[in-house]
Design a protein around this motif. Sequence first.
Motif, PDB file in Angstrom:
ATOM      1  N   VAL A 183       0.832  -1.205   0.000  1.00 31.73           N
ATOM      2  CA  VAL A 183       0.000   0.000   0.000  1.00 31.73           C
ATOM      3  C   VAL A 183       0.863   1.250   0.000  1.00 31.73           C
ATOM      4  O   VAL A 183       0.601   2.209  -0.745  1.00 31.73           O
ATOM      5  CB  VAL A 183      -0.965  -0.007   1.196  1.00 31.73           C
ATOM      6  CG1 VAL A 183      -1.739   1.312   1.262  1.00 31.73           C
ATOM      7  CG2 VAL A 183      -1.947  -1.173   1.090  1.00 31.73           C
ATOM      8  N   GLU A 184       1.917   1.252   0.810  1.00 31.66           N
ATOM      9  CA  GLU A 184       2.815   2.409   0.812  1.00 31.66           C
ATOM     10  C   GLU A 184       3.432   2.630  -0.565  1.00 31.66           C
ATOM     11  O   GLU A 184       3.600   3.770  -1.015  1.00 31.66           O
ATOM     12  CB  GLU A 184       3.931   2.214   1.847  1.00 31.66           C
ATOM     13  CG  GLU A 184       3.493   2.381   3.290  1.00 31.66           C
ATOM     14  CD  GLU A 184       2.916   1.111   3.887  1.00 31.66           C
ATOM     15  OE1 GLU A 184       2.686   1.085   5.101  1.00 31.66           O
ATOM     16  OE2 GLU A 184       2.684   0.137   3.124  1.00 31.66           O
ATOM     17  N   THR A 185       3.759   1.537  -1.247  1.00 33.17           N
ATOM     18  CA  THR A 185       4.361   1.644  -2.577  1.00 33.17           C
ATOM     19  C   THR A 185       3.356   2.200  -3.584  1.00 33.17           C
ATOM     20  O   THR A 185       3.708   3.007  -4.453  1.00 33.17           O
ATOM     21  CB  THR A 185       4.885   0.272  -3.035  1.00 33.17           C
ATOM     22  OG1 THR A 185       5.736  -0.277  -2.026  1.00 33.17           O
ATOM     23  CG2 THR A 185       5.685   0.398  -4.329  1.00 33.17           C
ATOM     24  N   ILE A 186       2.101   1.772  -3.485  1.00 33.53           N
ATOM     25  CA  ILE A 186       1.049   2.316  -4.349  1.00 33.53           C
ATOM     26  C   ILE A 186       0.881   3.811  -4.103  1.00 33.53           C
ATOM     27  O   ILE A 186       0.823   4.622  -5.038  1.00 33.53           O
ATOM     28  CB  ILE A 186      -0.283   1.590  -4.102  1.00 33.53           C
ATOM     29  CG1 ILE A 186      -0.207   0.134  -4.577  1.00 33.53           C
ATOM     30  CG2 ILE A 186      -1.436   2.311  -4.807  1.00 33.53           C
ATOM     31  CD1 ILE A 186      -1.389  -0.712  -4.147  1.00 33.53           C
ATOM     32  N   VAL A 187       0.795   4.180  -2.841  1.00 36.51           N
ATOM     33  CA  VAL A 187       0.618   5.592  -2.485  1.00 36.51           C
ATOM     34  C   VAL A 187       1.773   6.428  -3.025  1.00 36.51           C
ATOM     35  O   VAL A 187       1.572   7.510  -3.605  1.00 36.51           O
ATOM     36  CB  VAL A 187       0.482   5.745  -0.959  1.00 36.51           C
ATOM     37  CG1 VAL A 187       0.594   7.207  -0.553  1.00 36.51           C
ATOM     38  CG2 VAL A 187      -0.847   5.162  -0.475  1.00 36.51           C
ATOM     39  N   ASP A 188       2.993   5.931  -2.856  1.00 34.35           N
ATOM     40  CA  ASP A 188       4.167   6.657  -3.359  1.00 34.35           C
ATOM     41  C   ASP A 188       4.108   6.836  -4.871  1.00 34.35           C
ATOM     42  O   ASP A 188       4.599   7.833  -5.408  1.00 34.35           O
ATOM     43  CB  ASP A 188       5.454   5.911  -2.982  1.00 34.35           C
ATOM     44  CG  ASP A 188       5.783   6.036  -1.495  1.00 34.35           C
ATOM     45  OD1 ASP A 188       5.184   6.900  -0.830  1.00 34.35           O
ATOM     46  OD2 ASP A 188       6.632   5.251  -1.022  1.00 34.35           O
ATOM     47  N   ALA A 189       3.519   5.870  -5.569  1.00 30.67           N
ATOM     48  CA  ALA A 189       3.443   5.954  -7.031  1.00 30.67           C
ATOM     49  C   ALA A 189       2.610   7.148  -7.485  1.00 30.67           C
ATOM     50  O   ALA A 189       2.827   7.679  -8.580  1.00 30.67           O
ATOM     51  CB  ALA A 189       2.845   4.663  -7.596  1.00 30.67           C
ATOM     52  N   PHE A 190       1.670   7.579  -6.655  1.00 27.16           N
ATOM     53  CA  PHE A 190       0.804   8.701  -7.009  1.00 27.16           C
ATOM     54  C   PHE A 190       1.172   9.994  -6.291  1.00 27.16           C
ATOM     55  O   PHE A 190       0.448  10.989  -6.396  1.00 27.16           O
ATOM     56  CB  PHE A 190      -0.654   8.346  -6.713  1.00 27.16           C
ATOM     57  CG  PHE A 190      -1.179   7.206  -7.528  1.00 27.16           C
ATOM     58  CD1 PHE A 190      -1.186   7.270  -8.914  1.00 27.16           C
ATOM     59  CD2 PHE A 190      -1.659   6.054  -6.925  1.00 27.16           C
ATOM     60  CE1 PHE A 190      -1.673   6.225  -9.679  1.00 27.16           C
ATOM     61  CE2 PHE A 190      -2.149   5.004  -7.677  1.00 27.16           C
ATOM     62  CZ  PHE A 190      -2.154   5.079  -9.060  1.00 27.16           C
ATOM     63  N   ASP A 191       2.285   9.967  -5.566  1.00 25.09           N
ATOM     64  CA  ASP A 191       2.748  11.162  -4.858  1.00 25.09           C
ATOM     65  C   ASP A 191       3.318  12.152  -5.874  1.00 25.09           C
ATOM     66  O   ASP A 191       4.290  11.859  -6.563  1.00 25.09           O
ATOM     67  CB  ASP A 191       3.816  10.767  -3.841  1.00 25.09           C
ATOM     68  CG  ASP A 191       4.259  11.928  -2.961  1.00 25.09           C
ATOM     69  OD1 ASP A 191       3.875  13.081  -3.240  1.00 25.09           O
ATOM     70  OD2 ASP A 191       4.998  11.687  -1.993  1.00 25.09           O
ATOM     71  N   THR A 192       2.709  13.317  -5.982  1.00 20.97           N
ATOM     72  CA  THR A 192       3.163  14.322  -6.938  1.00 20.97           C
ATOM     73  C   THR A 192       4.207  15.256  -6.345  1.00 20.97           C
ATOM     74  O   THR A 192       4.812  16.054  -7.055  1.00 20.97           O
ATOM     75  CB  THR A 192       1.991  15.174  -7.442  1.00 20.97           C
ATOM     76  OG1 THR A 192       1.400  15.858  -6.333  1.00 20.97           O
ATOM     77  CG2 THR A 192       0.939  14.299  -8.102  1.00 20.97           C
ATOM     78  N   ASP A 193       4.385  15.196  -5.021  1.00 17.98           N
ATOM     79  CA  ASP A 193       5.376  16.044  -4.336  1.00 17.98           C
ATOM     80  C   ASP A 193       5.166  17.518  -4.694  1.00 17.98           C
ATOM     81  O   ASP A 193       6.109  18.275  -4.896  1.00 17.98           O
ATOM     82  CB  ASP A 193       6.797  15.606  -4.729  1.00 17.98           C
ATOM     83  CG  ASP A 193       7.852  16.188  -3.771  1.00 17.98           C
ATOM     84  OD1 ASP A 193       7.498  16.505  -2.618  1.00 17.98           O
ATOM     85  OD2 ASP A 193       9.016  16.312  -4.203  1.00 17.98           O
ATOM     86  N   GLY A 194       3.894  17.889  -4.822  1.00 16.18           N
ATOM     87  CA  GLY A 194       3.587  19.279  -5.120  1.00 16.18           C
ATOM     88  C   GLY A 194       3.631  19.622  -6.587  1.00 16.18           C
ATOM     89  O   GLY A 194       3.308  20.739  -6.981  1.00 16.18           O
ATOM     90  N   GLU A 195       4.021  18.650  -7.438  1.00 12.55           N
ATOM     91  CA  GLU A 195       4.122  18.935  -8.867  1.00 12.55           C
ATOM     92  C   GLU A 195       2.739  18.892  -9.513  1.00 12.55           C
ATOM     93  O   GLU A 195       1.856  18.155  -9.101  1.00 12.55           O
ATOM     94  CB  GLU A 195       5.014  17.892  -9.554  1.00 12.55           C
ATOM     95  CG  GLU A 195       6.457  17.911  -9.048  1.00 12.55           C
ATOM     96  CD  GLU A 195       7.293  16.812  -9.699  1.00 12.55           C
ATOM     97  OE1 GLU A 195       6.707  16.093 -10.554  1.00 12.55           O
ATOM     98  OE2 GLU A 195       8.459  16.692  -9.379  1.00 12.55           O
ATOM     99  N   THR A 196       2.562  19.662 -10.548  1.00 14.91           N
ATOM    100  CA  THR A 196       1.320  19.661 -11.326  1.00 14.91           C
ATOM    101  C   THR A 196       1.683  19.622 -12.801  1.00 14.91           C
ATOM    102  O   THR A 196       2.849  19.725 -13.181  1.00 14.91           O
ATOM    103  CB  THR A 196       0.474  20.933 -11.061  1.00 14.91           C
ATOM    104  OG1 THR A 196       1.175  22.079 -11.568  1.00 14.91           O
ATOM    105  CG2 THR A 196       0.209  21.092  -9.581  1.00 14.91           C
ATOM    106  N   ASP A 197       0.679  19.525 -13.631  1.00 13.81           N
ATOM    107  CA  ASP A 197       0.926  19.499 -15.073  1.00 13.81           C
ATOM    108  C   ASP A 197       1.103  20.882 -15.645  1.00 13.81           C
ATOM    109  O   ASP A 197       1.415  21.062 -16.813  1.00 13.81           O
ATOM    110  CB  ASP A 197      -0.244  18.803 -15.791  1.00 13.81           C
ATOM    111  CG  ASP A 197      -0.329  17.332 -15.420  1.00 13.81           C
ATOM    112  OD1 ASP A 197       0.723  16.767 -15.085  1.00 13.81           O
ATOM    113  OD2 ASP A 197      -1.437  16.785 -15.487  1.00 13.81           O
TER     114      ASP A 197
END
Length: 413
Positions: free
Chosen positions: A398-412
């Motif tokens: 679950v932590e790995t899944i969550v990290d995969a979607f972590d944008t770290d404040g980045e946007t498009d």
Amino acid sequence: MTRVLVVDDSQFMRTVVGNALTEAGYDVETATNGSEAIETAAAYDPDVVTMDVEMPELGGIDAVERIMVTNPTLILMLSVHTEQGTEATLDALERGAVDFLHKPDGSDGRTLAHLSSEVVDKVDELANANVSSIALARASASAYATRSHRADRDVATGRAVAGADPRGGLEVGGGSTTSRPTGPDEQRSFRPGAGASSESEPDDDPGPVELEGEYAADPTIVLGASTGGPKIVERLFERLPADLEAKVLVVQHMPEDFTERFAERLDRLSEYDVREAANGELVRSGEAAIAPGDAHLEVVNNVGGRLRVRLDDGERLHGVRPAIDVTMQSAAENAVDPLCGLVLTGMGRDGAAGIEAVKTAGGHTIAQDEATSPVFGIPCQAIQTGCVDDIAPATELVETIVDAFDTDGETDE
């Protein structure tokens, strides 16, 4: 020679299954009920156990729990195809059994000859599998027993929590595991009681993962699993945070009738709205759809943060329907929201092409690691494609899944 313990209260069924396995070259011992199975498993030290569900004195479910705690072994459940039998089989899988087969009941044209052939094929797969996490199942059984005993104690002392499910969810053990060779001539180093330590059998449920930071909007998760998967999928849903607002598609290799009951169990455990998928329905953020037994689950489109799915009863792929590859490949083609593909424990190579498709489409890919996969076939095949971004133990999926979607404040923008 690979040893198989056949457990059934019916002498006729013991003879049918035992003779089929003996003719296939296995060394076979038998037991007539759960209590005898526990004693025989300790003395005979089988490589695989076939376990009937309903038996007098001590049933198969309790026997599975006891064996997995004291003498971890690959256990294949044999159950009647009824509503009660379905629930009992899922309970057995939750307590450490790795797979199951239905006894023929005349409803689908299957006969005892079919069952005998299926048992031999399944035992062949289990005996030859790279099984390196029997200790994981032992930890699951131990955690189940600990939690159940604690619930019984609380009820007895008047401290039961209103609305609490005394069976709860299982804590999948981590930590060190012991590899158990399965070849007929290999030295077997896995002994009763070996493997997971007390540190790998947590007493409390940590609950859903807490989100910190910023995450991609309306992400999609496609999860595939086979042998040994149900208890790991259940644990994952217990911890998947609702705040992630993901859309989740699950392909767990199971026959018809089981997937609806499996979805109901996941719905009880999870903060997500979980149901068996229906043809043409929309899957929204915070919802999960389980591929029905005997139907492929396809993603049709992805509009406004919602997935539209359809069911297909076309040809089997890799010998299975639903197939992980079908769902992942259609998601890679038609999902425009952030995408993550995840493959868990199981036999075969279903999911490898799907992982490649997800990676090619720009999605993130994850495979369960060998140490915590009851059967490492599916994750191994996916890893060998070179398209897996992360390899994670069951306790950190679950932590790995969550990290995969972590944008770290980045946007498009």
